[in-house]
Design an enzyme around this catalytic site. Structure first.
Site, PDB file in Angstrom:
ATOM      1  N   HIS A 134       0.831  -1.203   0.000  1.00 34.65           N
ATOM      2  CA  HIS A 134       0.000   0.000   0.000  1.00 34.65           C
ATOM      3  C   HIS A 134       0.870   1.260   0.000  1.00 34.65           C
ATOM      4  CE1 HIS A 134      -3.595   2.378   1.538  1.00 34.65           C
ATOM      5  NE2 HIS A 134      -2.585   3.175   1.862  1.00 34.65           N
ATOM      6  N   GLU A 135       1.839   1.311   0.906  1.00 32.11           N
ATOM      7  CA  GLU A 135       2.671   2.511   1.045  1.00 32.11           C
ATOM      8  C   GLU A 135       3.721   2.613  -0.060  1.00 32.11           C
ATOM      9  OE1 GLU A 135       1.832   4.717   3.050  1.00 32.11           O
ATOM     10  OE2 GLU A 135       0.546   3.662   4.454  1.00 32.11           O
ATOM     11  N   GLU A 156      -6.364   6.665  -1.314  1.00 36.32           N
ATOM     12  CA  GLU A 156      -6.272   5.526  -0.395  1.00 36.32           C
ATOM     13  C   GLU A 156      -6.821   4.261  -1.059  1.00 36.32           C
ATOM     14  OE1 GLU A 156      -4.630   5.403   2.260  1.00 36.32           O
ATOM     15  OE2 GLU A 156      -4.265   7.539   2.501  1.00 36.32           O
ATOM     16  N   HIS A 176       0.915   4.328  -2.853  1.00 37.06           N
ATOM     17  CA  HIS A 176       1.084   5.783  -2.814  1.00 37.06           C
ATOM     18  C   HIS A 176       2.331   6.235  -3.565  1.00 37.06           C
ATOM     19  CE1 HIS A 176      -2.250   6.633  -0.248  1.00 37.06           C
ATOM     20  NE2 HIS A 176      -1.789   5.974   0.781  1.00 37.06           N
TER      21      HIS A 176
END
Length: 435
Positions: free
Chosen positions: A191-192, A250, A196
């Site tokens: 995810h990070e 997100e 992103h």
């Protein structure tokens, strides 16, 4: 309207809030968080509102006292920096809080990003104190020069031991419990780091100048045709997508992590197995149901992450052809998630792989109108979903209480003070932080 006018004047919105002026219902005041105060009326910047009555006043000095305390601590922290880059980072950080300049804040982040690390840096850390109202399990800082990513491991470990929503089908409960923490860790990593941390905005940096060949623009995977939209001079992701900006990004990050979770090379690198993948898919669906508890029926809005999780769950339910089913018994106030292992890759991944490029391309090409039409429908809570929400609320466990420590100087010694994990402990912790 105010956001558009600020954008036209190259004013970033992230450290501002808006209020009606006391002397007129037609005037608006945009308060900028900074130590420096615009007490002298002649120093206040004023912008007209075309076609409307009233003006917009940009006033610095919001949270001035608290930020002054923070700046004093940053000055002291610079004395203990490891190198000149860290000193310069802290000085820019302090300057941004003094003046309210977000461009200076960005400069500080570019310095920090380049300090002693390659372009992709990833760290798993334990925090002594995390000064925020929401404690996220991971953080990413993307910018024009690269990005850094951290996992807050002690925060994640605490959550893994907390009481969970009872949404797991009994047949999967043992496997889910065994693999929940490593699967969750893996999800946050993807995810990070890749969620992103990827994606290039198509931008017209100034009149007639673009960061893409406008005469031979990229082909959109959504339409098969050249892109026709991009960010105009002064436009930003948050300015264009407004209330959708945070939740859409997100959702994009979560989708990318979910899509890549079965890749054998990174799975092996982190020591994970197919069972970890199943646990992560199940967690993804549970998060979608849990997100309903944060939906506000009056405003039809929800917390950014929760809204993203629910949108992903709806995508799997509506477009996945059976990888996930939700069994709801309104009378018994029971709701369960069931994951069909045989359809995770053949159906579930295909559905996620259809949703992901949509959000990615909307974001990269500044196509806010198409994004809003698609995402608002997909994240809408209506019909049977409102019934599910009532059951979710009926089964809601106590909220997490994260209480970090404070440090104090006692002569030459540093004293650690810890607090009870209660509401009183949280208040005492913040009060004794003196900011």
């Amino acid at each position: 309207m105010v956001s558009r006018i600020l954008e036209q004047n190259s004013i970033l919105p992230e450290n501002t809030r808006i209020r009606r002026a006391n002397n007129s219902t037609d005037d608006s005041e945009v308060l900028v968080a900074s130590v420096q105060r615009d007490d002298d009326v002649s120093r206040i910047r004023t912008f007209p509102t075309p076609g409307l009555k009233g003006v917009i006043r940009l006033i610095r000095g919001d949270h001035s006292s608290a930020l002054e305390n923070i700046c004093n601590e940053l000055t002291q922290a610079a004395k203990f920096a490891a190198n000149d880059s860290q000193v310069e980072f802290l000085r820019k950080y302090e300057e941004s809080f003094q003046t309210g300049s977000l461009n200076t804040y960005r400069e500080s982040q570019w310095i920090w990003d380049r300090d002693e690390a390659p372009r992709v840096d990833f760290s798993s850390i334990h925090t002594l104190a995390y000064c925020a109202s929401i404690i996220f399990p991971g953080i990413n800082l993307p910018n024009e020069d690269g990005f850094k990513n951290v996992i807050i491991s002690n925060r994640m470990a605490t959550e893994s031991r907390a009481l969970q929503y009872p949404f797991i089908d009994p047949s999967e409960a043992e496997t889910f419990t065994k693999h929940k923490f490593p699967a969750y860790h893996w999800c946050v990593v993807l995810h990070e780091l890749l969620g992103h941390g990827t994606g290039q905005m198509m931008v017209e940096t100034e009149e007639g100048k673009h960061n893409v060949d406008i005469d031979n623009p990229p082909i959109s995977p959504l339409t098969g045709k050249p892109i026709t939209t991009w960010y105009k001079p002064g436009q930003t992701w948050t300015g264009q997508f407004a209330d959708l900006a945070t939740t859409v990004d997100e959702c994009r990050a979560e989708l990318l992590g979910a899509y890549l979770m079965d890749d054998p090379e990174p799975l092996e690198l982190f020591g994970f197995t197919a069972s970890s993948e199943l646990a992560l898919k199940t967690q993804l669906d549970v998060d979608g149901l849990q997100g309903l508890s944060n939906f506000n029926v009056n405003t039809e809005m929800g917390q950014a992450h929760s809204r993203a999780h629910f949108a992903i769950l709806k995508c799997l339910l509506l477009d996945g052809n059976g990888p996930v089913t939700v069994v709801h018994d309104g009378l018994a106030k029971a709701v369960r998630v069931r994951v069909d292992r045989s359809k995770i890759l053949t159906h579930g991944k295909v559905a996620l792989g259809s949703m992901l490029p949509r959000l990615h391309m909307y974001r990269c090409t500044a196509d806010a109108s198409a994004c809003r039409a698609y995402y608002e429908e997909l994240s809408a809570v209506d019909g049977e979903y409102l019934e599910w929400r009532e059951t979710v609320l009926a089964n809601k466990p106590p909220p997490f209480v994260f209480v970090h420590a404070n440090t104090f100087l006692d002569g030459e010694k540093v004293v650690l003070r810890e607090y009870e994990p209660t509401a009183e402990g949280v208040i005492q912790n913040w009060a004794e932080r003196s900011v």
